[in-house]
Structures are given as C-alpha cells and as structure tokens.
Scaffold this motif. Sequence first.
Motif, PDB file in Angstrom:
ATOM      1  N   ILE A 316       0.838  -1.211   0.000  1.00 45.09           N
ATOM      2  CA  ILE A 316       0.000   0.000   0.000  1.00 45.09           C
ATOM      3  C   ILE A 316       0.867   1.253   0.000  1.00 45.09           C
ATOM      4  O   ILE A 316       0.556   2.240  -0.678  1.00 45.09           O
ATOM      5  CB  ILE A 316      -0.952  -0.035   1.210  1.00 45.09           C
ATOM      6  N   GLN A 317       1.970   1.219   0.738  1.00 45.33           N
ATOM      7  CA  GLN A 317       2.884   2.358   0.707  1.00 45.33           C
ATOM      8  C   GLN A 317       3.506   2.539  -0.674  1.00 45.33           C
ATOM      9  O   GLN A 317       3.776   3.667  -1.105  1.00 45.33           O
ATOM     10  CB  GLN A 317       3.989   2.173   1.746  1.00 45.33           C
ATOM     11  N   LEU A 318       3.726   1.429  -1.370  1.00 49.98           N
ATOM     12  CA  LEU A 318       4.288   1.515  -2.717  1.00 49.98           C
ATOM     13  C   LEU A 318       3.346   2.241  -3.667  1.00 49.98           C
ATOM     14  O   LEU A 318       3.770   3.115  -4.446  1.00 49.98           O
ATOM     15  CB  LEU A 318       4.592   0.096  -3.225  1.00 49.98           C
ATOM     16  N   ILE A 319       2.055   1.935  -3.612  1.00 53.56           N
ATOM     17  CA  ILE A 319       1.120   2.586  -4.532  1.00 53.56           C
ATOM     18  C   ILE A 319       0.698   3.966  -4.034  1.00 53.56           C
ATOM     19  O   ILE A 319       0.278   4.814  -4.835  1.00 53.56           O
ATOM     20  CB  ILE A 319      -0.124   1.696  -4.753  1.00 53.56           C
ATOM     21  N   ARG A 321       2.647   6.209  -2.895  1.00 54.44           N
ATOM     22  CA  ARG A 321       3.639   7.185  -3.337  1.00 54.44           C
ATOM     23  C   ARG A 321       3.545   7.492  -4.820  1.00 54.44           C
ATOM     24  O   ARG A 321       4.224   8.405  -5.302  1.00 54.44           O
ATOM     25  CB  ARG A 321       5.046   6.684  -3.006  1.00 54.44           C
ATOM     26  N   LYS A 322       2.729   6.756  -5.539  1.00 50.63           N
ATOM     27  CA  LYS A 322       2.575   6.963  -6.977  1.00 50.63           C
ATOM     28  C   LYS A 322       1.473   7.979  -7.257  1.00 50.63           C
ATOM     29  O   LYS A 322       0.589   8.214  -6.438  1.00 50.63           O
ATOM     30  CB  LYS A 322       2.241   5.640  -7.671  1.00 50.63           C
ATOM     31  N   MET A 391       2.220   5.094   7.669  1.00 45.37           N
ATOM     32  CA  MET A 391       3.562   5.277   7.114  1.00 45.37           C
ATOM     33  C   MET A 391       4.521   4.343   7.837  1.00 45.37           C
ATOM     34  O   MET A 391       4.540   4.264   9.060  1.00 45.37           O
ATOM     35  CB  MET A 391       4.014   6.726   7.284  1.00 45.37           C
ATOM     36  N   MET A 392       5.362   3.689   7.063  1.00 44.60           N
ATOM     37  CA  MET A 392       6.268   2.708   7.644  1.00 44.60           C
ATOM     38  C   MET A 392       7.387   3.364   8.446  1.00 44.60           C
ATOM     39  O   MET A 392       7.917   2.785   9.376  1.00 44.60           O
ATOM     40  CB  MET A 392       6.870   1.828   6.544  1.00 44.60           C
ATOM     41  N   ASN A 393       7.758   4.593   8.093  1.00 47.39           N
ATOM     42  CA  ASN A 393       8.868   5.235   8.794  1.00 47.39           C
ATOM     43  C   ASN A 393       8.445   5.817  10.135  1.00 47.39           C
ATOM     44  O   ASN A 393       9.246   6.432  10.812  1.00 47.39           O
ATOM     45  CB  ASN A 393       9.477   6.342   7.937  1.00 47.39           C
ATOM     46  N   ILE A 394       7.198   5.684  10.503  1.00 41.95           N
ATOM     47  CA  ILE A 394       6.765   6.157  11.814  1.00 41.95           C
ATOM     48  C   ILE A 394       7.367   5.285  12.909  1.00 41.95           C
ATOM     49  O   ILE A 394       7.699   5.743  13.984  1.00 41.95           O
ATOM     50  CB  ILE A 394       5.228   6.149  11.905  1.00 41.95           C
TER      51      ILE A 394
END
Length: 837
Positions: A316-319, A321-322, A391-394
Amino acid sequence: SWYKLVVCGLISNMAPSTVSYEAFAPRSAKQITRLQRLQTLTAGPVGLINDEEMKNSWTLSDAMTIGMDGTIVTTSDNGVDDKNSGKKIVEDVMNKTYGTSDQLTTLLKHSTSLRLALRASINICEDISNRHAELLRHSGELSASADRLQAEEMQLTQHAKEIGLPLQHYDAVDRIGILVSVLFRGRQTVVRGLAKVKVDHDEYPEVLNEIDEAVDFFGNECGGRVALEEAQRRVSGSESNMLSGSMEYYRRSLALQEAALFLIQEAVVDRIAQTSIDISYALNLHKHHVVAADKLEASLIYTRFHGISARSNRLIQLISRKKGDAYFNLLALCRTTYCSHREKLLKLTIRAHMDKLKDQHGLVGMTRIASVFLIRLCTNETQLYIDFFGMMNIYANAGSSRKRRESTSSVLLSDEDGAVATNNAEFQNYLNVLCGGLHRTVRRGLVTVHELDTLCQIVSILREERGQASSSSVTMAGARAIASVIEDAQERLIFCANSSLQKEVVRFRPTPTDLDYPNKLTKSGITDSEDGDIDDPVQRQLQIYESWFPPMRSVLRILSKIFRVVEPRVFEDIARESVQACTHCLKDAASVILQKSGLMHADLFLVKHLLILREQLSPFDIELRSVERQLDFSDAGKAVSRFLANRNRRLFSMSTENALVTLLREGVSVQVQNVDSKRDLEDALRSACNDFIDHTSQFLARDLLLLDQQCKIAVAAADGSSNSDTTLLQDKPFWNAESLHAMLLKTQESLPEQLNSTVQKMILYLDNVATQSILLKPVSRKIIRALEDQQKYVLKTNRDSNGWNASLHTEILTLITNFETTIKQAARTSTTLATSK
C-alpha cells in the motif's frame, strides 16, 4: 674639478671689506638654503676630533680671511700673525677639501649607478606586469573556451539521451510484457499463465517505475493519449501514421500497468476479502454467532488481520507514493474493501454486546461500560488501520507489527499516529457505523424512560466519557457517537421536564389538603414546640420541604435536576416559563386561602413562597429574560378588504408597490415583547409584602387608621377655604372627643393581643427573624405616623366644642403618648419572641 674651481674662485674673490651684498641683491630662500648646506659641508672638520684639536684647528672661513694687504690674516691666541703658519693651514685645508671633493665625486658616481640600476629594475617589473596581464587574458580565453566546450558536451549528452529515450521505453514495454505475463498480438492483448515477477520481489518496484515512465512518455510526450481518445471517439476511419505507433505503445503500457496493479490487488484486496471469509467461517459469524467482548482482542478477528498487515502495508505504501488515477482507484479499493469487511466482522458482535450490557446493568450502568468499550474499540481499530495504511517510517522497526502492537497495547495512540486514520473520511465513517451501536441501543432505551433522575445520570455519565474520548484524535469517532447520544438524552430530558412542569405546575389543580394553610404548617411540626425534639437535620429539612406548595416544590426540584445537564440557554428558557407559571399558581392559591383562612394567612403564604422561590433561584445565576415575538393578525381583515377593493393590483411588480407585499405589510405585524421573569417575581414579592403591611396595619389599628384617613380627607377638602387650622375638624362628627378617647383606649388595649397573634402567624410562615422584623417595622411606623397626625390635630382642636374640654384634651394627648410607647414596646417584645422561637 668643478668643485675645486668654485672653491678657488671664492677664495680669490674674498675681499677684506665687511660690506654685505644682501642689501643690493637679496638671495631667495632656496639660495640661502643651498648656501647653508654648502657651508655645513665645507666649513667644519671632516673627521671626528676632540676638544683640544678643535681649538688648534682652522676652519675654511678662518683661512679665507684676507687682510688689507692681500695676505691671509690669522689670529692666534697671543694676537701675532704668522705667515708660514697661514700657508700651511691653507694647504691643509685645500688637501682636506680635495679629499672631500673626491669622496663626493665617488658618492655621486655610486648614486648614479644606483639610479641606473633602479631604472633597470623598474623596466623589468613593467615587463613582468605586461607579461602577467597577457597571461591573464589568455587564461580567460581558455576558461571561456572550456565552459563553452562543457556546455556543448552537456547538450550533446542530453541530445544523446533524448535520442535513446524512446528506444528505452519501447524496449521496456516489450521486455516487461513477459514479466507480467501479458502478450501482444497485433491489436489484441492476451494474458496467459502466472506472472514471472512477484510483488514481494525487490525488482517489482523498478518494473512499476519503468511502466509509469512508459505511460507518461507515450501518453504525454508522444501524444498517445490524445490519439487514443480520438480513436475511441471515432466510429470508423484510420489513425494518423504519425500517431499510430505512439498510440499503440500507449495502449500497451496501460495494459502493462493494469496487469501490474492487478498483482497488488490480488495481494491486498483479495487477501483481505479471503481472510475475512476464513474468519467468518472459523468463528461461525455467518450463522449470526458473536464473539464475547472480553475475548474480542485475542480472537481471529484481530490476530489474522495483524498477520497480513506487514505485507499489505508495504504494498500500500508503494502505490500511495505513486501519482495517477489508477493508483488512486486501487488505494481507494483497498480502503473500501478493508472497511467493509471489518464492518461485517464486528457489527453484529458490537450490537450484541450493547444489548447484553443493557440487560445486565441497566441503561445507566450500560452507558459508562459501553462508552469505555467503544473508546477501546476505536483505539484497536485505529491501530490495525495504521498497520495496514500507516507510514512505515513512523516506527523504528517497520517489519515487526508484533512489536508495534505491544508498544501501543496499553496506552492510547498519539495524535501523530492517529492523523493517518483521522484524515481518512471512509475509515471515520466505518468507525461511526461501529459506534452507532451505542446510539441505537441507548436511543431505544431512552424512549421508555420517564424519570428525570435516570436521564440526568445518563447525560452526566456520557458527558464525562465524551471528555475522555475527545482528548485524542484516535477516539473522535467514539466521541461523536457519545455526543449524539447526549443530544438524544437531553432532548428526552427536556421533553420529560416540560411534561412534568405542564402536569405539576401549569395544569395543577390543588386539593383541599394542598391549600390547608395554616393547618398544614402546624401539622408538619416545623414550629410547634411540642414536636421540637427532632434532632435529625435531614428529617427537619424534609418536613420544611413538604410544607411548600406543590407547584413551587416541583419547579425547584426539576430545575435543580436539569441545571447541570442541559444547555444554559435551554435551561434559562425552561426556568423562565416555570417561574412565570409558578408565580401564577401561588397567586391563585393565595386567593383560595384568602377565602378559607383569612387575609393575613393569604398574604403570609404568598410572601413565604415568593421569598423561597427567589432564594432558591439565586444559585442558578440566570437572567430569566427573553424577547417574545408574535404575529398580530388584527388588521388582516381590513388589509384583505383593501386588497380586494383595489382594481389596479400589481401582482407581478418587482417593487414595494406590489399588492401582495402591501397586503402582508399592512395585514400582519410583529409584536415584540420583552419578558423578564426575575423582574416579575420581584414585583410580585414587593406587592405581596406591601399588601401584608397594609392588611396587618388595618388588623392592628383599623379604627385609628380610618380616623386618620378621614382627617386627611377633611383637611385636604378644606385647603381652599378660609377656615383656620383650629376650626377644620370642629364640626366633623367623627372628631368627637369621647369617641376619639374610646377608640384610642380600645385600640391600645387590644394591640398587644393582636400583635402577638400576628407575630405567631409570622413565625408559623417565616423562619427568618430578619424577614419578620423587616415586615413588622413598616407596620409599627405606619401606626406611629397615624398617632403623630392625631396628636397634631388634637393640639389644633378648640377645647370648647364637639365634646372637647381641657381635661379630656389633656387625657387624649397622654393616651396618644402612651399608645406610641406601647406600640414600640410591643414591637420589641414581638421581635424578642420571634427570636426565641
């Protein structure tokens, strides 16, 4: 040398005369300076000498001193000329002069050589400077040439890239088709087998980037999008040769993008749907079975979804960002699928839990427990949503969802974590649906509740829980659900309060027991000394409360209950209407008590209850003011008559002369009225106190006040006549000395007993001694004022008419004085009695 010639010339031309030529040919300052410098160089010794040698030495001036005969004259210490010594001295001076001249010549030659060397050095420096400037010029030209070559190299590199870019995208479309299992045959797209690339592989993001670049290149830069749209709009015809290749490859790149995104859809959307189905069958949810609330967090509903959250979050994070409609639609599909399936899994369980809480704990207890449950549910659902869409970086470790759950399982999520879920309207709607179970259950229970205490408890509990839920953005959905329940509970509370006020105040019909004053006060044992052994203050206060008139008791009871649980404006409106109705009921009850028990009991009843009402309303700190607007149709008939009689009606005129506008303006008016219930209450209390003072004064000294009034009327009527003050009341039948004496004596004798009776009644109705004193003082002042007036009239009365004589005149004055003393003593005694009671 020239220097020697100059010296010789000076010596030969030296004259013995002392005449100065300065007077005939003055020298300039420059010449004088040069001569002084020359004298300094030639007149002194060349080397360093001591004092002794200085004495024996000759200077040039001494040597050049010539006598009258042309010989050189020298002066010795003894004053004797010595010719030989003079010659020798001259020779020595000349020798020294020649040596000095040679030294100066040598120095001059040396300075000349230095000047020539310095000139040569300056020429060399100028040559070097010229060469350096030439070098700088050549360096600048080389630098400009280098910059120009670098720019040309960059342009050539860019041209090379632009030339190779189309081929790169063409190659990417042909190469990626095999990876995503998409084969192209002419204008047909054939998808066969499984894709070679997996969404979990590291090369998948690169493949997706190449597809996006190809779509952008063929669609925007090559015009493939416009060509494809035109081709789709055209029913027949052939495409342009220039755009046919770009259109075809744009269509292929879109097909590749669709196939690549379909892999993500299978990995996320289909996985969520299949997991939801598996959980439903595993827990028998499809058969309307529910999960116990205490086991909900540890059930498959949460554990299975947490298990697939890490992989889904990465995709989901991959799409997310698109950019593009395809990615946006896929992300919306993921959220919609997630929310819909989560709702199916939890909806029945939450509703069943709410109904169970209501059955076990009742409506009041259920509201607190259910609110806490919803807050916890919102926290868990938000945490799970962040595991999927956050967000994964959280997090410090994005790959371990178990660690994240453990770190947030005991506390509420922060606002930063909750912002991901709070900003999504679809997820918030999903939470609203889940929390709607509380609103559904409580609303169904509120319909059957009529007790104000129960409704007030529900509102108080829900307000407290709403404050806790509103403290975090994560639980705002629970706060909104609780707020809606509060609104319904307040609406029900207001309805029940108005119904109670209408039944117990507005439409109240008192029974004989309700109006049994003063027996009701005597039976209650509040002031009866025989029942004064009640030590419990609560029981005593209850007895006082029971002695109040029922409508006022109902008003104060209802207002005290709803004061903290309804909005201030609503409470003030209810209080204003209830106070008006209560005041009206008290006045009606006083009228009935007047007919049954007497005037004084009616006055004291009204004063007592109005004082209590004002005192009990003061803690609410409300204004009880409003502006009421009513439509007045009293002139509507005349306006309609004028409208029908007008033959020239302009119904469609867009101006103020329009007939319909005129009809409304003339036929309907707005009546504005300012209502102030607190002011009306004060006016009613003031009127009741004044009535009590007048009636009590009449009860204590009726004949005296009547006589005083008759005297004042007679004096007022005789103001314009010529009679003196002594003859104003002489012929009046009521101003008979014996009658006045008998009336004063009778009134004075009956005053203590009547005053004691009055005080007893006041003690029965009024508990406050200060209030009793405030009401008694005007009564005594009024009677004393009447006595003072009678004393004044008696002093002005003629003692020889209408039964008056000197002894009776003196006795009446003494009686009036004693009467005043008796009234003052009786008033003090009554105050003391009231205080002791």
